[in-house]
Write a protein that holds these residues in place. Structure first.
Motif, PDB file in Angstrom:
ATOM      1  N   UNK B  95       0.839  -1.202   0.000  1.00 45.55           N
ATOM      2  CA  UNK B  95       0.000   0.000   0.000  1.00 45.55           C
ATOM      3  C   UNK B  95       0.877   1.255   0.000  1.00 45.55           C
ATOM      4  N   UNK B  99       1.429   4.388  -2.960  1.00 49.92           N
ATOM      5  CA  UNK B  99       1.252   5.817  -2.697  1.00 49.92           C
ATOM      6  C   UNK B  99       2.328   6.631  -3.414  1.00 49.92           C
ATOM      7  N   UNK B 111     -13.860   7.086 -10.735  1.00 50.18           N
ATOM      8  CA  UNK B 111     -14.879   6.599  -9.807  1.00 50.18           C
ATOM      9  C   UNK B 111     -16.206   7.249 -10.158  1.00 50.18           C
ATOM     10  N   UNK B 113     -18.063   9.233  -9.053  1.00 48.99           N
ATOM     11  CA  UNK B 113     -18.234  10.330  -8.109  1.00 48.99           C
ATOM     12  C   UNK B 113     -18.031  11.626  -8.878  1.00 48.99           C
ATOM     13  N   UNK B 121      -9.599  11.960  -4.096  1.00 48.26           N
ATOM     14  CA  UNK B 121      -9.568  10.627  -3.473  1.00 48.26           C
ATOM     15  C   UNK B 121      -8.175  10.256  -2.981  1.00 48.26           C
ATOM     16  N   UNK B 122      -7.197  10.429  -3.843  1.00 53.28           N
ATOM     17  CA  UNK B 122      -5.823  10.067  -3.476  1.00 53.28           C
ATOM     18  C   UNK B 122      -5.294  10.898  -2.314  1.00 53.28           C
ATOM     19  N   UNK B 124      -6.886  12.439  -0.078  1.00 56.27           N
ATOM     20  CA  UNK B 124      -7.592  12.067   1.155  1.00 56.27           C
ATOM     21  C   UNK B 124      -7.081  10.739   1.682  1.00 56.27           C
ATOM     22  N   UNK B 125      -6.810   9.817   0.764  1.00 55.74           N
ATOM     23  CA  UNK B 125      -6.276   8.519   1.182  1.00 55.74           C
ATOM     24  C   UNK B 125      -4.954   8.692   1.917  1.00 55.74           C
ATOM     25  N   UNK B 172      -5.924  12.485 -11.232  1.00 57.86           N
ATOM     26  CA  UNK B 172      -6.098  11.724  -9.999  1.00 57.86           C
ATOM     27  C   UNK B 172      -4.771  11.116  -9.561  1.00 57.86           C
ATOM     28  N   UNK B 173      -3.989  10.642 -10.562  1.00 53.24           N
ATOM     29  CA  UNK B 173      -2.715  10.009 -10.228  1.00 53.24           C
ATOM     30  C   UNK B 173      -1.679  11.034  -9.770  1.00 53.24           C
ATOM     31  N   UNK B 176      -1.525  13.136  -5.856  1.00 54.93           N
ATOM     32  CA  UNK B 176      -0.820  12.715  -4.645  1.00 54.93           C
ATOM     33  C   UNK B 176       0.676  12.967  -4.745  1.00 54.93           C
TER      34      UNK B 176
END
Ligand SMILES: Nc1ncnc2c1ncn2[C@@H]1O[C@H](COP(=O)(O)OP(=O)(O)OP(=O)(O)O)[C@@H](O)[C@H]1O
Ligand SMILES: [Mg+2]
Lengths: 317, 273
Positions: B95, B99, B111, B113, B121-122, B124-125, B172-173, B176
Motif C-alpha cells: 500500500x 502511494x 470513480x 463520483x 480521493x488520493x 484524502x487517502x 487523480x494520479x 498525490x
C-alpha cells in the motif's frame, strides 16, 4: 469466398426478406405476452380480493378506530376493540430487531465474500448461503423456541425470559433467517462493481478497507439498499417464526423489551384464518383488513426505498 | 561513432536509476509470464514498453507498483529495487509503494463520483494536509483539464468524454505527487486528438515525474519516449509454456533507427508482430 444462395436460388443478389413468414416466432411472442399478462392479472386479483372484504370491514368499524386505537380485542363480545396499533407495533418491533441482526451481519459477510475471501472459498460459501436462505421457516421457529430461547435465558440472566415467548428471541431468529438473503443479494451487487474501479483505488495507495467503504460500497449502494428492503419485507411478512416464538399478546411496547411476548399482524392472521371461520363474519373481514394494511406498509416501504436508491446511487458507465 | 559513444557515457553518468530490475520473472500460478528481465529505469525520463500482445508488458508494469499482489496467485521472482531498496522485501507494505507510484489504466476508470471527489480521493487517502481545493486545482491544471472542468467540478465524472476521463485519471494520479507514473496503454481507447493531448501532457509531466508507459503504438513510443524496451514472446520446450522476454532495451532513437537485435528491427519496422 462463397456466396450464400437464397431461397429463390438467386446467387447474385441476396434478399433481406425472411426466408419464412416466421409464424413460430409470432406464436412464441403471443404466448409470452399471455404469461406476462397473467402475472399482472393475478396481482390485480390479489389486491381486489384483499380490498373487497376490507371495504366491507370499514362499514362496521371506523377507520380512525382501526388505525389509531390502542386495544386489539377483535370479536370479544362487549369488550371488542379494533385498535390495530398493538399488532402493528409488534410487527415493527420484530422487523426492527431482525434488521438490527440481519443488516450488519449480512453486509459484513457480503463485504468479506466479495472483497476479502479468496475465490475458492467464495465458490463454496455462496451456494451454501443460497441453500441456507431456503430453510423452511417452521424449522427456524422451532430452533428459536427450543434452542435460542434457553440460550438467551442463560446468556442474559438479568433479562426476564421466564415466559415461553419473547419478541427479542423471535426477532433475532427472523434476523438470522434473513442473513443469507442480505449477504447474497448484497454480495451480488458488490461483485457487479467493475474491477477497474477497485484497481484505480488500489493504485492510489488505498487499503482494502478504504476500497471497500469508499469505492465498492457507494458504487453498489442501490443493490445494497435493495438487499435491506428485501430483508425488511421478508421480516414484516414473516409468519411462521413469530407464530411459534413470539407469542400472542397484543401489546404496545418498545422493541427493547426483549423478553415480552407480542402479537404481530401476520401471526394474528395466521392463527385466526383457520378453516372454521365463516365467510362474511366480522372476524373474517378483520383478517382481510389487517392483510390490506400489511400490504400497504410493504408498498410504502418499497416506494421509499426506490427514492433512496435514486438519491444515493453512483452510476457507473 | 566515437563522439556518440562519449555522449552516451556522459548521459549514463547523469542518469539516476529509479528502478533497477534484476532477473525479474513473474508467474501466474505455475505459468511463467515474464522471464528474467534486467533493466534500469531512469528518473525524469519516459520509458516505453513495446512488444506484441501477450508478451507480458502489463505484467511487468504491474510488478513495478505491486499491483500483481492483488491477483491471488501471482508471484514475482528476482529483485526490483526502487531507489535502491528491495520493493518486494517482506518489510515493505504494498500500500505504501502504491502511494509513491501512481498508475493510469488502459480504459479510463474514474470513480462514479464528482470530478472533484475523483481528484481528491488520493490526497484524502494519504491524509495530505493543505487546502484540498488548491490540491485539486493544481492536479487538474497539471493534467491540462482545469479549463475544461472548472465550472463543473461537482458533476459526475461519467459525463465527460473518454479523453477527458483519461486526463482526469492522470490528474487523480498526480494529485498525490507520486514519484513515478505507470501508464498501461493510456491512449488505446482514445481518438487521435485526445491521444495527441495526452502525449503532450506526458512530455510536460516528465519534468516532474518518471513515466513508464506500455504502448502498442510504435509512433507513440517513438514520439514520446526517451528509452524503449522491446519484449517478445518466447516458446518453451513444450507448447503450453510461453513467456515474455526482454529482447532489447536502449535509447528510443537507437531502437527505432539502429537496433542491435534483428527481431527488434523486424518488429519496429512492422515486418512481424
Ligand atoms: N490475471 C492473470 N492470470 C493469469 N494469467 C495472466 C493474467 N494476466 C495476464 N496473464 C497472462 O500473462 C501473459 C502476459 O500478459 P500481459 O497482459 O502482461 O501481456 P501484454 O503484453 O500486456 O498483452 P497486451 O498487449 O495484449 O495487453 C499472457 O499470456 C496472459 O495470458
Ligand atoms: Mg497489456
Amino acid at each position: 469466398m462463397t456466396t450464400r444462395v437464397n431461397e429463390a436460388g438467386d446467387v447474385s443478389r441476396p434478399s433481406l426478406k425472411a426466408s419464412s413468414p416466421r409464424y413460430g416466432e409470432k406464436l412464441i411472442k403471443a404466448f409470452l405476452f399471455v404469461c406476462a399478462g397473467l402475472s399482472v392479472l393475478v396481482t390485480t386479483a390479489i389486491v381486489i380480493s384483499l380490498l373487497v372484504p376490507t371495504v366491507d370491514f370499514f362499514t362496521e368499524v371506523s377507520i380512525t378506530e382501526f388505525l389509531f386505537g390502542t386495544e386489539w380485542r377483535p370479536g370479544r363480545g362487549t369488550q371488542t376493540s379494533y385498535g390495530v396499533l398493538p399488532i402493528v407495533v409488534g410487527t415493527l418491533n420484530i422487523t426492527l430487531i431482525a434488521l438490527v441482526v440481519a443488516i450488519p451481519v449480512g453486509l459484513l459477510s457480503a463485504f468479506y465474500l466479495s472483497e476479502y475471501a479468496n475465490p475458492r472459498l467464495r465458490k463454496i460459501v455462496k451456494p451454501v448461503l443460497e441453500v441456507l436462505a431456503g430453510i423452511p421457516t417452521v424449522a427456524i421457529g422451532l430452533f428459536a423456541l427450543y434452542f435460542l430461547k434457553p440460550f438467551f435465558a442463560d446468556l442474559l440472566p438479568w433479562v426476564d425470559l421466564d415466559g415461553l415467548f419473547s419478541q427479542g428471541v423471535a426477532g433475532i431468529a427472523v434476523g438470522l433467517m434473513i442473513v443469507p438473503l442480505v449477504a447474497s443479494v448484497a454480495e451480488d451487487a458488490m461483485r457487479a462493481v467493475p474491477p477497474g474501479l477497485r484497481e484505480g483505488a488500489y493504485a492510489l495507495g488505498a487499503t482494502k478497507l478504504r476500497v471497500s467503504l469508499k469505492v465498492v460500497f457507494p458504487a453498489a449502494i442501490s443493490g445494497i439498499v435493495a438487499a435491506c428492503v428485501l430483508a425488511a419485507s421478508r421480516a414484516i411478512g414473516e409468519t411462521m417464526v413469530v407464530l411459534i416464538a413470539a407469542g400472542a399478546s397484543p401489546k404496545l411496547i418498545g422493541p427493547w423489551e426483549f423478553g415480552e411476548s407480542v402479537l404481530t399482524m401476520t401471526a394474528y392472521i395466521g392463527r385466526t384464518a383457520t378453516g372454521d371461520i365463516a365467510t362474511g363474519t366480522i372476524t373474517y373481514k378483520t383478517i382481510f383488513a389487517v392483510g390490506a394494511l400489511l400490504f400497504v406498509m410493504t408498498l410504502i416501504m418499497n416506494l421509499i426505498s426506490i427514492r433512496l436508491v435514486r438519491r444515493f446511487r453512483e452510476v457507473y458507465e | 561513432m566515437r563522439p556518440q559513444q562519449v555522449t552516451m557515457e556522459r548521459k549514463d553518468a547523469e542518469r539516476e536509476a529509479v528502478f533497477e530490475l534484476r532477473n525479474v520473472s513473474v508467474f501466474y500460478g505455475s505459468q511463467k509470464a515474464v522471464n528474467d528481465v534486467s533493466m534500469d529505469i531512469y528518473r525524469n525520463t519516459i520509458t516505453a514498453l513495446i512488444g506484441p500482445s501477450g508478451c507480458g508488458k502489463s505484467t511487468l508494469l504491474r510488478s513495478l507498483n505491486r499491483m500483481n499482489d492483488l491477483i491471488p496467485d501471482a508471484r514475482v521472482e528476482g529483485e526490483v529495487l526502487y531507489q535502491g531498496a528491495d520493493m518486494y522485501s517482506p518489510r515493505v507494505n504494498p500500500v505504501q509503494v502504491r502511494k509513491k507510484i501512481g498508475m493510469v489504466f488502459q480504459r479510463p476508470n474514474p470513480f462514479p463520483k464528482s470530478i472533484y471527489d475523483n481528484v481528491a480521493f488520493g490526497p484524502r487517502t494519504l491524509g495530505m494536509t493543505g487546502d484540498m481545493d488548491e490540491i485539486v486545482e493544481r492536479a487538474l491544471r497539471g493534467a491540462a483539464l482545469w479549463d475544461d472542468v472548472k465550472d463543473r467540478l461537482k458533476d459526475n465524472a461519467y459525463g465527460m468524454s473518454g479523453g477527458q476521463q483519461q486526463r482526469l485519471c492522470i490528474a487523480r494520479a498526480i494529485a498525490t505527487e507520486p514519484e513515478v507514473i505507470l501508464m498501461d496503454e493510456p491512449c488505446s481507447a482514445l481518438d487521435p486528438v485526445s491521444t495527441g493531448r495526452i502525449e503532450d501532457l506526458m512530455l510536460e509531466l516528465k519534468e516532474r515525474f518518471t513515466i513508464v508507459v506500455v504502448t502498442h503504438n510504435m509512433q507513440q513510443a517513438a514520439r514520446v519516449s526517451d528509452m524503449t524496451a522491446f519484449l517478445m514472446v518466447q516458446m518453451g520446450a513444450d507448447e503450453h509454456s510461453r513467456w515474455g522476454e526482454l529482447v532489447e532495451y536502449d535509447e528510443t532513437n537507437r531502437i527505432f533507427t539502429n537496433p542491435a537485435d534483428e527481431r527488434t528491427d523486424n518488429y519496429v519496422s512492422g515486418r512481424i508482430g
